[in-house]
Enzyme design. Sequence first.
Site, mmCIF file in Angstrom:
data_model
loop_
_atom_site.group_PDB
_atom_site.id
_atom_site.type_symbol
_atom_site.label_atom_id
_atom_site.label_comp_id
_atom_site.label_asym_id
_atom_site.label_seq_id
_atom_site.Cartn_x
_atom_site.Cartn_y
_atom_site.Cartn_z
ATOM 1 N N GLU A 1 -5.132 -5.251 -4.948
ATOM 2 C CA GLU A 1 -4.984 -5.774 -3.588
ATOM 3 C C GLU A 1 -4.599 -7.258 -3.627
ATOM 4 O O GLU A 1 -4.944 -7.983 -4.554
ATOM 5 C CB GLU A 1 -6.303 -5.596 -2.821
ATOM 6 N N HIS B 1 -4.140 -0.681 -4.373
ATOM 7 C CA HIS B 1 -5.597 -0.911 -4.240
ATOM 8 C C HIS B 1 -6.249 -0.558 -5.574
ATOM 9 O O HIS B 1 -7.305 0.073 -5.619
ATOM 10 C CB HIS B 1 -6.194 -0.038 -3.129
ATOM 11 N N SER C 1 0.845 -1.198 0.000
ATOM 12 C CA SER C 1 0.000 0.000 0.000
ATOM 13 C C SER C 1 0.889 1.260 0.000
ATOM 14 O O SER C 1 1.627 1.470 -0.967
ATOM 15 C CB SER C 1 -0.970 -0.063 1.184
#
Lengths: 300, 300
Positions: A205, A178, A136
Amino acid sequence: MTAALDRRLHGHLVIIGGHEDRENNKEILSRFVELCGGSKATIAVITAASKVPDEMWRRYDQVFTELGARQTVRVDLPDRATANDAELAERVRAADGIFMTGGDQKRLLAMIGGTLMDEAMHSALKQRGACIGGTSAGASAMCGHMLADGKADLLPEKGSVSLGAGLGFVQRVVIDQHFSERHRLARLLTVVAQNPYLLGIGIDEDTALVVERGVGIEVIGAGSVTVVDGRMMISNVADIPAGGTPQLIDVRLHLLPAGSSFALPEEIDHPHQLPPGATRNTPDALTDFVRNVTKRNPVS
Amino acid sequence: MTAALDRRLHGHLVIIGGHEDRENNKEILSRFVELCGGSKATIAVITAASKVPDEMWRRYDQVFTELGARQTVRVDLPDRATANDAELAERVRAADGIFMTGGDQKRLLAMIGGTLMDEAMHSALKQRGACIGGTSAGASAMCGHMLADGKADLLPEKGSVSLGAGLGFVQRVVIDQHFSERHRLARLLTVVAQNPYLLGIGIDEDTALVVERGVGIEVIGAGSVTVVDGRMMISNVADIPAGGTPQLIDVRLHLLPAGSSFALPEEIDHPHQLPPGATRNTPDALTDFVRNVTKRNPVS
């Protein structure tokens, strides 16, 4: 020196799109630990992107220990002074793996950019072939030009995304995470429209782009990696006002699902070095992407 | 014969991505009525896609009347026998404009495909230069190969989208609507991956692709038209199982926001014929798209 040892010296990056599985098969984190050296590995966990560093440390300490790492090292960086602590930086320089958690990439860079810790991470990767992982925010932070902030609206919007100075383990690319889940193609197109020098990389993800520097790349996990190449693009982006939707003609888009694997063209004569299943004919359209992310850039 | 009349004889298509404004500036429906001939226009409204045809008829009868059309004609098609009614088909053949409402494009084609009404619509467009409009399902139905059904998941999925035989006002393309709002790029990529002969066209809500046959195209409204060209694509789609995510390399993507306008290259020497603001240099990457949608194909 064995081929296996030789390979590790290249240095790897494991660039994860967030929400990697930590409960079931742990495919991505297993691969990370393996590339760090498995049961011989000392892994440093940098939690500086997160506002809940204690929770992040517990989470990754537990999973890396479960996966058989020899030792984990907590790298809590509440301020830049700590990131300039020589003793802590030496522990990171000596680590086999360095993992950056999620959170906010701007926070991570504000703490670490230009510090001894920054230099120690580069040194570990480039001089000792350590494996750098990030999920992330920790994925976005790996670029030289880091996607810092920006709306993910339905359409690209001039001026809606800002870049910052990232850690620079990879250059000439910009990474978003994401990616499919948060519908971020328009945001990545915004960056590429205004910065066509950068190849846009969107990582889903529970999906990772695994880079073996100087050799090739592989996509693992549950989703795909999307690559957006605007170098041949024709666009009016320079002429429209901020907030407008740019016209974009001839953007090249690549969708690389898990299982995709490509080697640098010059490496295909060294099959022992290739990522498992790597195609022996990397298409021309992908060559610069593979070249950019695998480039063994100098210690900064 | 004036230039204006001459232009009308080409025939126009107004292909709308759904949810066009009917309350405020009515930009798209105004343009449709204008291209039908404004205060001289008789407009037929085909509600066969919808399960609530009465409501659809009231909606478009009201707005076309407000916008100054001379006459509206209700074309309710509860069954194929009605679509083969010679008298009703003649009224459509003589109309200046024909509008297809939203609903389900499969329902529309089940009623109308291969009927006298189908033939009358083609005759009105091609022999008299009528304007054909369609929104949502009515937009999808305009293609020869019609996107009939399919999941819009986060990633393309082999076998998840089915095509059907559409009305064929445009060929070698496939149209999807509500495009950005419903995140349908993956679905359009699925179609293009399996049918690279078709250029994929995604039209946003309150946005229209306006086609002047033989001349050029224009995008109007609030959003953008996305074009996906898979002809240069390298893909493993033929080799993966149904349900898998195909690898797609070198898909060409074009984003054409409202205000975009392109003429066929051979038309740029006839500036009186160009759509307003049409670029005088349609990029090579767009030429086949413009050519396909403006092609004056024969009466079928």
